[in-house]
Design an enzyme around this catalytic site. Sequence first.
Site, short mmCIF file in Angstrom:
data_model
loop_
_atom_site.label_atom_id
_atom_site.label_comp_id
_atom_site.label_asym_id
_atom_site.label_seq_id
_atom_site.Cartn_x
_atom_site.Cartn_y
_atom_site.Cartn_z
N LYS A 251 -37.75 16.29 -39.76
CA LYS A 251 -37.61 15.16 -38.83
C LYS A 251 -36.18 15.10 -38.27
O LYS A 251 -35.30 15.82 -38.74
CB LYS A 251 -37.98 13.86 -39.54
C1 LIG Z 1 -44.04 13.41 -40.83
C2 LIG Z 1 -45.11 12.50 -40.44
C3 LIG Z 1 -45.75 11.66 -41.38
C4 LIG Z 1 -45.55 11.78 -42.86
O1 LIG Z 1 -44.26 11.59 -43.31
P1 LIG Z 1 -43.86 12.12 -44.77
O2 LIG Z 1 -42.49 11.58 -44.95
O3 LIG Z 1 -43.91 13.62 -44.72
O4 LIG Z 1 -44.82 11.55 -45.74
C5 LIG Z 1 -46.68 10.75 -40.91
N1 LIG Z 1 -47.00 10.66 -39.62
C6 LIG Z 1 -46.43 11.46 -38.69
C7 LIG Z 1 -46.82 11.30 -37.26
C8 LIG Z 1 -45.48 12.42 -39.07
O5 LIG Z 1 -44.95 13.23 -38.15
#
Ligand SMILES: *Cc1c(COP(=O)(O)O)cnc(C)c1O
Length: 388
Positions: free
Chosen positions: A184
């Site tokens: 991210k």
């Molecule tokens: C990355 C992501 C998640 C999940 O996040 P985690 O921290 O990996 O649990 C949920 N929704 C979207 C749209 C994502 O891109």
Amino acid sequence: MASDEIPLSRPDVTELEIELVAAVLRSGRLALGPMQERFEQLVADRAGCEYGIAVSSGTAGLHMALLALGIGPGDEVITTPFSFIATANAILYVGATPVFVDIDRVSLNMDPHKIEQAVTPRTKAILAVEAFGNPAQMDTIAAIAGKHEIPLIEDCCEGLGGSLKGRPIGSFGRVGVFSFYPNKQITTGEGGMIVTDDDRLADICRSLRNQGRGAKDVSWRNPTGAWLEHVRLGYNYRMSEIHAALGVGQMRRLDVILEGRERVARRYFERLIGNSDIIMPTISPYTRMSWFVFVVRLASDFTAQERDRIIADMRRHDIGAANYFPPIHHQPLYRELLCDAPPHLPVCESVSQRTLALPFHSQLTDREIDLVIQTLEVILRREGLRRM
Ligand SMILES: *Cc1c(COP(=O)(O)O)cnc(C)c1O
């Protein structure tokens, strides 16, 4: 892979973050401390929200947001099929039913018109995603939720730092959820953040993440308050001080990181815009993208098999590439739940056959970007020749 590989993504961590994490390790306070509160404030401010509640992952945050809104068995939640699977899974965690709505061909976010058509008396929430960090039409979706008096949950896991008409991503829903997984915009290793203006929801979320303890009494300043009193079925979805310290450092550098990603996106645009095999992302007016990944689409004469072969060829050249995202309603788990009769969502199904994520992170050099593009263009030409 070789040392000169170009990965799909890569976290941007500097000595600042390392120092902050080391300071926590030396302090002796590794959980429920001041770093969590600082990180919560920084993210909430950036998202234009009153409260931030740090959690162990974005997925945990989505689970808690649905729980805090009282959503459960028998309830329907309208959501997008074009996302990471955690979006829809959170709906299953609470026993509710995901209702998939097709996406808009340009923004790749849920089509507001189709949301309206999917609302029933059982609809208890809309769970919307800024796909790849694009907030397009989030204001319209929020207005539809308001009109039908159902809460909008913003899965803003891909959009930290972006905005639409000056309104920050994270501020459109009754509650929003960010993720800090390493791919991210900013990372805490693993981690997430719930944001909201609603003090009651914030209290419930603080309690839910902390084994159902009464939220008000339990803080790092007063840990003995009601430590062994549990008022609801809670979870251990807390974030450690180590993770929070990494997050504080990342938040201080957020604008630098976002600028770096913007620079990479610009170069991809400059170099690929004339290529007729490739459809570039469309950014609508008054939109500030927060670039999460760089996803292009192959032109409509490409098949899914050709796209998959292009990805495999890129990887053979040590260049990361991926098919973001296969439709959630076509995943084996959802096929089974939908009794092998998944809804027909033509835009999502067509778009997702031809999407291609290219290497994308803030430190990608111009030389690396050019190498990605040269390699892609050679592979595309070869695919073209195969067809003749
Ligand atoms: C990355 C992501 C998640 C999940 O996040 P985690 O921290 O990996 O649990 C949920 N929704 C979207 C749209 C994502 O891109």
